[in-house]
Design a protein around this motif. Sequence first.
Motif, PDB file in Angstrom:
ATOM      1  N   ARG A  63      44.756  -6.156  14.362  1.00 16.84           N
ATOM      2  CA  ARG A  63      43.344  -6.270  14.005  1.00 16.84           C
ATOM      3  C   ARG A  63      42.441  -5.998  15.204  1.00 16.84           C
ATOM      4  O   ARG A  63      42.706  -6.429  16.339  1.00 16.84           O
ATOM      5  CB  ARG A  63      43.038  -7.642  13.415  1.00 16.84           C
ATOM      6  CG  ARG A  63      43.331  -8.820  14.308  1.00 16.84           C
ATOM      7  CD  ARG A  63      42.783 -10.123  13.715  1.00 16.84           C
ATOM      8  NE  ARG A  63      43.307 -10.381  12.370  1.00 16.84           N
ATOM      9  CZ  ARG A  63      42.674 -11.113  11.461  1.00 16.84           C
ATOM     10  NH1 ARG A  63      41.509 -11.682  11.755  1.00 16.84           N
ATOM     11  NH2 ARG A  63      43.208 -11.322  10.265  1.00 16.84           N
ATOM     12  N   GLY A  64      41.368  -5.237  14.944  1.00  9.55           N
ATOM     13  CA  GLY A  64      40.421  -4.919  16.003  1.00  9.55           C
ATOM     14  C   GLY A  64      40.837  -3.783  16.910  1.00  9.55           C
ATOM     15  O   GLY A  64      40.132  -3.470  17.867  1.00  9.55           O
ATOM     16  N   HIS A  65      41.967  -3.149  16.615  1.00  7.95           N
ATOM     17  CA  HIS A  65      42.506  -2.091  17.474  1.00  7.95           C
ATOM     18  C   HIS A  65      42.855  -0.852  16.659  1.00  7.95           C
ATOM     19  O   HIS A  65      43.201  -0.949  15.479  1.00  7.95           O
ATOM     20  CB  HIS A  65      43.759  -2.575  18.204  1.00  7.95           C
ATOM     21  CG  HIS A  65      43.506  -3.610  19.247  1.00  7.95           C
ATOM     22  ND1 HIS A  65      43.262  -4.929  18.932  1.00  7.95           N
ATOM     23  CD2 HIS A  65      43.455  -3.533  20.601  1.00  7.95           C
ATOM     24  CE1 HIS A  65      43.085  -5.613  20.057  1.00  7.95           C
ATOM     25  NE2 HIS A  65      43.197  -4.791  21.079  1.00  7.95           N
ATOM     26  N   GLY A  66      42.806   0.304  17.325  1.00  5.26           N
ATOM     27  CA  GLY A  66      43.233   1.544  16.700  1.00  5.26           C
ATOM     28  C   GLY A  66      42.462   1.846  15.423  1.00  5.26           C
ATOM     29  O   GLY A  66      41.229   1.792  15.392  1.00  5.26           O
ATOM     30  N   GLU A  67      43.196   2.128  14.354  1.00 11.92           N
ATOM     31  CA  GLU A  67      42.593   2.479  13.077  1.00 11.92           C
ATOM     32  C   GLU A  67      42.447   1.276  12.148  1.00 11.92           C
ATOM     33  O   GLU A  67      42.005   1.425  11.004  1.00 11.92           O
ATOM     34  CB  GLU A  67      43.435   3.561  12.379  1.00 11.92           C
ATOM     35  CG  GLU A  67      43.663   4.817  13.195  1.00 11.92           C
ATOM     36  CD  GLU A  67      42.380   5.571  13.494  1.00 11.92           C
ATOM     37  OE1 GLU A  67      41.437   5.482  12.684  1.00 11.92           O
ATOM     38  OE2 GLU A  67      42.307   6.235  14.551  1.00 11.92           O
ATOM     39  N   SER A  68      42.824   0.099  12.616  1.00 10.97           N
ATOM     40  CA  SER A  68      42.693  -1.106  11.793  1.00 10.97           C
ATOM     41  C   SER A  68      41.273  -1.656  11.871  1.00 10.97           C
ATOM     42  O   SER A  68      40.535  -1.396  12.826  1.00 10.97           O
ATOM     43  CB  SER A  68      43.694  -2.178  12.237  1.00 10.97           C
ATOM     44  OG  SER A  68      45.015  -1.801  11.900  1.00 10.97           O
ATOM     45  N   ASP A  69      40.912  -2.429  10.848  1.00  9.06           N
ATOM     46  CA  ASP A  69      39.559  -2.991  10.777  1.00  9.06           C
ATOM     47  C   ASP A  69      39.286  -3.967  11.903  1.00  9.06           C
ATOM     48  O   ASP A  69      40.192  -4.615  12.431  1.00  9.06           O
ATOM     49  CB  ASP A  69      39.369  -3.729   9.443  1.00  9.06           C
ATOM     50  CG  ASP A  69      39.046  -2.799   8.289  1.00  9.06           C
ATOM     51  OD1 ASP A  69      38.733  -1.618   8.539  1.00  9.06           O
ATOM     52  OD2 ASP A  69      39.094  -3.266   7.134  1.00  9.06           O
ATOM     53  N   TRP A  70      38.007  -4.078  12.216  1.00 13.35           N
ATOM     54  CA  TRP A  70      37.531  -5.123  13.117  1.00 13.35           C
ATOM     55  C   TRP A  70      37.219  -6.362  12.289  1.00 13.35           C
ATOM     56  O   TRP A  70      36.712  -6.263  11.170  1.00 13.35           O
ATOM     57  CB  TRP A  70      36.277  -4.665  13.851  1.00 13.35           C
ATOM     58  CG  TRP A  70      36.478  -3.449  14.727  1.00 13.35           C
ATOM     59  CD1 TRP A  70      37.635  -2.744  14.910  1.00 13.35           C
ATOM     60  CD2 TRP A  70      35.483  -2.818  15.530  1.00 13.35           C
ATOM     61  NE1 TRP A  70      37.432  -1.709  15.778  1.00 13.35           N
ATOM     62  CE2 TRP A  70      36.103  -1.721  16.185  1.00 13.35           C
ATOM     63  CE3 TRP A  70      34.137  -3.061  15.770  1.00 13.35           C
ATOM     64  CZ2 TRP A  70      35.429  -0.885  17.052  1.00 13.35           C
ATOM     65  CZ3 TRP A  70      33.451  -2.214  16.637  1.00 13.35           C
ATOM     66  CH2 TRP A  70      34.088  -1.146  17.276  1.00 13.35           C
ATOM     67  N   SER A  71      37.492  -7.528  12.845  1.00 15.91           N
ATOM     68  CA  SER A  71      37.208  -8.780  12.153  1.00 15.91           C
ATOM     69  C   SER A  71      35.737  -9.131  12.329  1.00 15.91           C
ATOM     70  O   SER A  71      35.261  -9.266  13.457  1.00 15.91           O
ATOM     71  CB  SER A  71      38.086  -9.904  12.713  1.00 15.91           C
ATOM     72  OG  SER A  71      37.735 -11.139  12.156  1.00 15.91           O
ATOM     73  N   ALA A  72      35.017  -9.285  11.215  1.00 14.68           N
ATOM     74  CA  ALA A  72      33.575  -9.528  11.286  1.00 14.68           C
ATOM     75  C   ALA A  72      33.243 -10.808  12.040  1.00 14.68           C
ATOM     76  O   ALA A  72      32.202 -10.912  12.681  1.00 14.68           O
ATOM     77  CB  ALA A  72      32.987  -9.584   9.873  1.00 14.68           C
ATOM     78  N   ASP A  73      34.122 -11.791  11.973  1.00 16.35           N
ATOM     79  CA  ASP A  73      33.862 -13.068  12.652  1.00 16.35           C
ATOM     80  C   ASP A  73      34.618 -13.180  13.976  1.00 16.35           C
ATOM     81  O   ASP A  73      34.777 -14.262  14.524  1.00 16.35           O
ATOM     82  CB  ASP A  73      34.209 -14.246  11.743  1.00 16.35           C
ATOM     83  CG  ASP A  73      35.615 -14.118  11.142  1.00 16.35           C
ATOM     84  OD1 ASP A  73      36.331 -13.163  11.510  1.00 16.35           O
ATOM     85  OD2 ASP A  73      35.986 -14.970  10.325  1.00 16.35           O
ATOM     86  N   SER A  74      35.076 -12.018  14.488  1.00 17.25           N
ATOM     87  CA  SER A  74      35.743 -11.953  15.800  1.00 17.25           C
ATOM     88  C   SER A  74      36.931 -12.902  15.897  1.00 17.25           C
ATOM     89  O   SER A  74      37.135 -13.558  16.926  1.00 17.25           O
ATOM     90  CB  SER A  74      34.741 -12.234  16.930  1.00 17.25           C
ATOM     91  OG  SER A  74      33.704 -11.279  16.928  1.00 17.25           O
TER      92      SER A  74
END
Length: 277
Positions: A63-74
């Motif tokens: 998560r948060g890296h490469g082609e995966s989604d970023w977490s909205a709540d970090s």
Amino acid sequence: MSRVTDDLIEMRGLRFHYRDWESSANNAPILILLHGFSGHARSWDSFAETASKRFRVLALDQRGHGESDWSADSQYGAHEMKEDLNCFIRALDLKAYSLVGLSMGGTVAIHFAAQKPEGLQRLVIVDIAPELATTGIRAIQQGVSQGDVFETIDEAFERARAANSVPPEDVHFHRVRHSLMRTEDGNWTFKFDRAFRQPHRLTTRRPSVQEGWDAVAGIVVPTLLIRGQNSNLLAPEIAKKFVDLVDDCEFAEIEGSGHSVPLDKPEEFRDEVLRFL
């Protein structure tokens, strides 16, 4: 060349990307690869190409890296990423597998292995432990705090080479190239979430040092700990403590390598991991 496919999977409200390297061997065992901080699934391409002669290799963009989604709540702590890995294994119905984790991915792998998952066969942890040297932490912080926008890919690569001239140049360029994405003004920037570059935005509590060591002590599968000889993050005495805590643990130190062993010394890393597996 082995056949590789890029696929997407939805887990825990986020879209994840992973690379699936089909093995040329019949009934090949499964090998899962977890990259380090600021890395991505493409970081493993060279290793996976060779490993896929014996394994079906799955390289996950965390998560948060490469082609995966970023977490909205970090939410980017080791426990969040561990749960992502649990979901990934269930979704692909993996019954038996080995796991390699580099740096941040190694921390995730440690906490995952501490659950004593039934399918885990062997574990490789690369240059990470619950206690980290302050010099290495400062170096990472300084690297993250530098400018993150480049006019060209070559400019980004030149900065990466100035910071680390050890890796083979073609392997290094491949990693940098796949670390970048376009911006709306035509420049280039890193693919990983900007929250990692602004640590005050990270909301997940990190495991304490004691929680980390408790997790290490809970590992029950054959394990290999790899350290870069010149690592500024994993001190020799901390590596020894790790090895002593795990009942069945081998240790390998890669000569001439810094913290990012698969990048710095890809052939030596490959040989050590495949020997162990």
